[in-house]
Motif scaffolding. Structure first.
Motif, short mmCIF file in Angstrom:
data_model
loop_
_atom_site.label_atom_id
_atom_site.label_comp_id
_atom_site.label_asym_id
_atom_site.label_seq_id
_atom_site.Cartn_x
_atom_site.Cartn_y
_atom_site.Cartn_z
N HIS A 1 -26.69 -90.53 -2.52
CA HIS A 1 -26.55 -89.51 -1.86
C HIS A 1 -28.50 -88.62 -2.85
O HIS A 1 -28.54 -87.92 -2.65
N GLY A 2 -28.82 -89.74 -3.09
CA GLY A 2 -29.96 -89.48 -3.76
C GLY A 2 -29.45 -88.84 -4.92
O GLY A 2 -28.72 -88.08 -5.54
N ARG A 3 -31.00 -88.58 -5.66
CA ARG A 3 -30.84 -87.47 -7.18
C ARG A 3 -30.76 -86.71 -7.14
O ARG A 3 -30.29 -86.26 -8.06
N ARG A 4 -31.39 -85.41 -5.81
CA ARG A 4 -30.84 -84.29 -6.18
C ARG A 4 -29.85 -83.68 -5.89
O ARG A 4 -29.23 -83.00 -6.97
N VAL A 5 -28.94 -84.92 -4.84
CA VAL A 5 -27.64 -84.21 -5.65
C VAL A 5 -26.95 -84.48 -6.63
O VAL A 5 -26.22 -83.95 -6.52
N THR A 6 -27.18 -85.90 -6.41
CA THR A 6 -26.65 -86.69 -8.55
C THR A 6 -26.88 -85.63 -8.99
O THR A 6 -26.30 -85.17 -10.23
#
Lengths: 53, 313
Positions: free
Chosen positions: B214-219
């Motif tokens: 889901h990518g780093r932003r979502v994390t």
């Protein structure tokens, strides 16, 4: 390559055997201690022959 | 060539040293298991003979170590790929996969049976379930199939205080459930912070961590949300039978700091993180370890101090 007496392989085997020996020795002591605790506690909880009568 | 490389070049199967087998037990994870299991056992309202308590914690730790060895056996293929795990005994060739499997299975059986004999069947059953959950549910199934792997898999690490409690009381109280919940909610932000600064490790290994799927932003958003939920739980627990003045003080201070850390992580983007070498994420990860030890330490201290002020609350 000939294995000299002090080859690292001997050290590793020795460390494993020594470690296992110490662990087994510690387990013997632990089981003995646990047995004493269990027997003593159960002995304390159990009524004596006189109380049972 | 690295030292590990030299060793693997000369090592034959069956020639591993004692330290290699000890490394299979994941000793650093074991410190967490030992400490939380001790607090669970100590905080229980039933006194246990010190030797029985020691044996219970030892067997819980050995059970935890067994699941670590079985995890390394199952994951040896991805451990070879990831930088963080490349030096483990199986990837370096010091221990074979078959040896690790046999060692793990033997220790698991040993730990469960001896915990049963030393304490009670409930504690032993919980330990057996924990090992099963970590090895089969987490390692074999969830880890490689869903980004929710560590959310659900975190339960395995949350069981030790509950097992400690069960070893003392023979039952599961609300306090044991709260201690479980505390570790369960703490695990995701802890590991997601690690995943952020381990960069491509999980990606290379094909492990579907949240950062990969889901990518780093979502994390970053997930870390903040879970930290808010964790803070609510940790503070709420302070007003239950589990809490006490020391716990509540520690919880207020540390949760405020933890929330600040999660907020800082959420506000950053990758450019800023890369610019300072993931300083904020690394600090959050390190602080998260202290966070958990401090909360459980406070529970133990409140239990110890309870007789002096007549009860925990």
């Amino acid at each position: 390559m000939a294995l000299s007496r002090q080859h690292e392989l001997h050290k590793r085997r020795f460390s494993r055997n020594l470690g296992l020996g110490l662990v087994l020795g510690a387990l013997v002591a632990l089981f003995f201690g646990l047995t004493i605790v269990k027997v003593t506690n159960e002995g304390a909880a159990r009524p004596t022959a006189e109380e049972a009568n | 060539m690295s030292d590990a490389g030299l060793r693997s070049a000369t090592a034959d199967a069956g020639d591993a040293g004692f330290a290699d087998f000890f490394a299979l037990l994941k000793p650093r994870v074991m410190t967490l298991v030992v400490f939380t299991a001790f607090v669970g056992l100590y905080a229980a309202p039933v006194s246990v003979h010190p030797l029985v308590g020691f044996a219970a914690i030892l067997f819980i730790a050995v059970g935890g170590g067994a699941s670590g060895a079985l995890n390394m056996w199952w994951d040896s293929d991805i451990d070879r790929v990831m930088r963080r795990t490349r030096a483990r005994p199986i990837p370096t060739g010091r221990i074979t996969e078959a040896e690790a499997f046999g060692f793990g299975m033997a220790l698991a059986g040993f730990a469960v049976i001896l915990l049963w004999l030393a304490t009670n069947a409930l504690a032993a059953a919980l330990l057996a379930f924990t090992i099963f959950f970590y090895v089969v549910i987490y390692s074999m199934w969830l880890k490689r199939s869903t980004p929710q792997n560590i959310v659900i898999g975190g339960a395995a690490g949350a069981f030790p205080p509950m097992i400690g409690w069960a070893a003392a009381t023979g039952s599961i109280g609300i306090e044991a459930v709260l201690m479980f919940a505390l570790i369960f909610m703490w695990t995701p932000p802890h590991f997601w912070a690690l995943a952020l600064f381990m960069k491509s490790d999980y990606d290379d290994a094909g492990v579907p961590m949240l950062t990969v799927t889901h990518g780093r932003r979502v994390t970053r958003t997930h870390i903040l949300v879970y930290t808010v939920l964790l803070a609510g739980l940790a503070l709420g627990a302070g007003f239950t039978a589990l809490g006490g003045p020391i716990y509540l003080t520690v919880a207020v201070v540390l949760n405020a700091l933890f929330l600040r850390g999660a907020w800082a992580i959420w506000r950053r983007d990758e450019t800023a993180a890369e610019a300072d070498g993931y300083r904020v994420e690394k600090r959050f990860f390190r602080d998260s370890l202290f966070y958990l030890f401090a909360h459980f330490g406070a529970i133990a201290l409140d239990t110890a101090a309870a007789p002096f002020w007549g009860g925990v609350w």
